[in-house]
Design a protein around this motif. Structure first.
Motif, PDB file in Angstrom:
ATOM      1  N   ILE A 111       0.845  -1.198   0.000  1.00 26.92           N
ATOM      2  CA  ILE A 111       0.000   0.000   0.000  1.00 26.92           C
ATOM      3  C   ILE A 111       0.880   1.248   0.000  1.00 26.92           C
ATOM      4  N   GLN A 112       1.960   1.223   0.767  1.00 33.08           N
ATOM      5  CA  GLN A 112       2.881   2.361   0.800  1.00 33.08           C
ATOM      6  C   GLN A 112       3.445   2.639  -0.587  1.00 33.08           C
ATOM      7  N   HIS A 113       3.699   1.586  -1.335  1.00 30.51           N
ATOM      8  CA  HIS A 113       4.203   1.764  -2.695  1.00 30.51           C
ATOM      9  C   HIS A 113       3.176   2.515  -3.548  1.00 30.51           C
ATOM     10  N   VAL A 114       1.917   2.155  -3.422  1.00 27.78           N
ATOM     11  CA  VAL A 114       0.857   2.864  -4.149  1.00 27.78           C
ATOM     12  C   VAL A 114       0.794   4.316  -3.686  1.00 27.78           C
ATOM     13  N   LEU A 115       0.910   4.537  -2.382  1.00 28.96           N
ATOM     14  CA  LEU A 115       0.888   5.902  -1.862  1.00 28.96           C
ATOM     15  C   LEU A 115       2.053   6.722  -2.422  1.00 28.96           C
ATOM     16  N   ASP A 116       3.225   6.110  -2.538  1.00 31.48           N
ATOM     17  CA  ASP A 116       4.388   6.805  -3.099  1.00 31.48           C
ATOM     18  C   ASP A 116       4.148   7.185  -4.562  1.00 31.48           C
TER      19      ASP A 116
END
Length: 191
Positions: free
Chosen positions: A14-19
């Protein structure tokens, strides 16, 4: 991999998507064209996979922690479950702003603002879970309980599909288009 490892791995995905979303917001703030349809896809990802799958798994963890009477800081579970609700509302706001931008070709500022609000909430929320909730659960929940939770997680994921595949699809959609080499008219998606 136990249930807590699954949740932490999903946090990284999810953090990757947020980035990726943060980069798109930054490009939009700099005046570059950003596709509202991509922001709409991100909102759908947040609503389907983050709210529908990941948060459902976390609720299994929180309920398990309560049943086993883990010594939680006062208000901690109320805080993170409240943030789940706020995230759902912000994802819906992002969806509506992206739809309006698509439909009307309007100023993307409300869409960018909605995306930034979602980004800010999720980053703080994930940090609280990773630094406070998960370590306590790892120390105090027996391995057999974590394994039963993982079985419940599999049932939740079966109804939504694998989060990792959704992350990869979204990343491909947000990848900028660039020429193969200077002067060439074709383009490829970069990762």
């Amino acid at each position: 991999m136990d249930a807590l490892d699954v949740l932490s791995q999903e946090h990284r995905q999810i953090q990757h998507v947020l980035d990726v979303l943060a980069q798109a917001v930054e490009r939009g703030r700099q005046g570059e064209f950003v596709s509202a349809s991509l922001f709409l896809r991100a909102a759908n990802f947040f609503r389907t996979y983050v709210d529908g799958s990941h948060h459902a798994k976390e609720m299994v963890l929180f309920q398990t922690m309560l049943v086993h009477r883990l010594p939680l800081l006062p208000g901690l579970l109320s805080q993170v479950t409240g943030e789940h609700g706020a995230g759902s509302e912000q994802a819906l706001t992002l969806q509506h702003a992206a739809e309006a931008t698509l439909r009307e070709g309007a100023d993307p500022t409300p869409m960018l603002d909605a995306a930034e609000a979602y980004l800010q909430l999720q980053r703080g929320h994930t940090a609280a879970e990773e630094t406070q909730v998960f370590p306590l659960a790892r120390r105090l929940l027996p391995a057999a309980v974590l394994e039963r939770m993982r079985t419940r997680f599999a049932r939740i994921e079966a109804s939504h599909g694998p989060l990792g595949e959704a992350v990869e699809a979204l990343e491909r959609a947000f990848a900028p288009v660039r020429p193969l080499w200077p002067g060439m008219t074709g383009s490829v998606r970069s990762f």
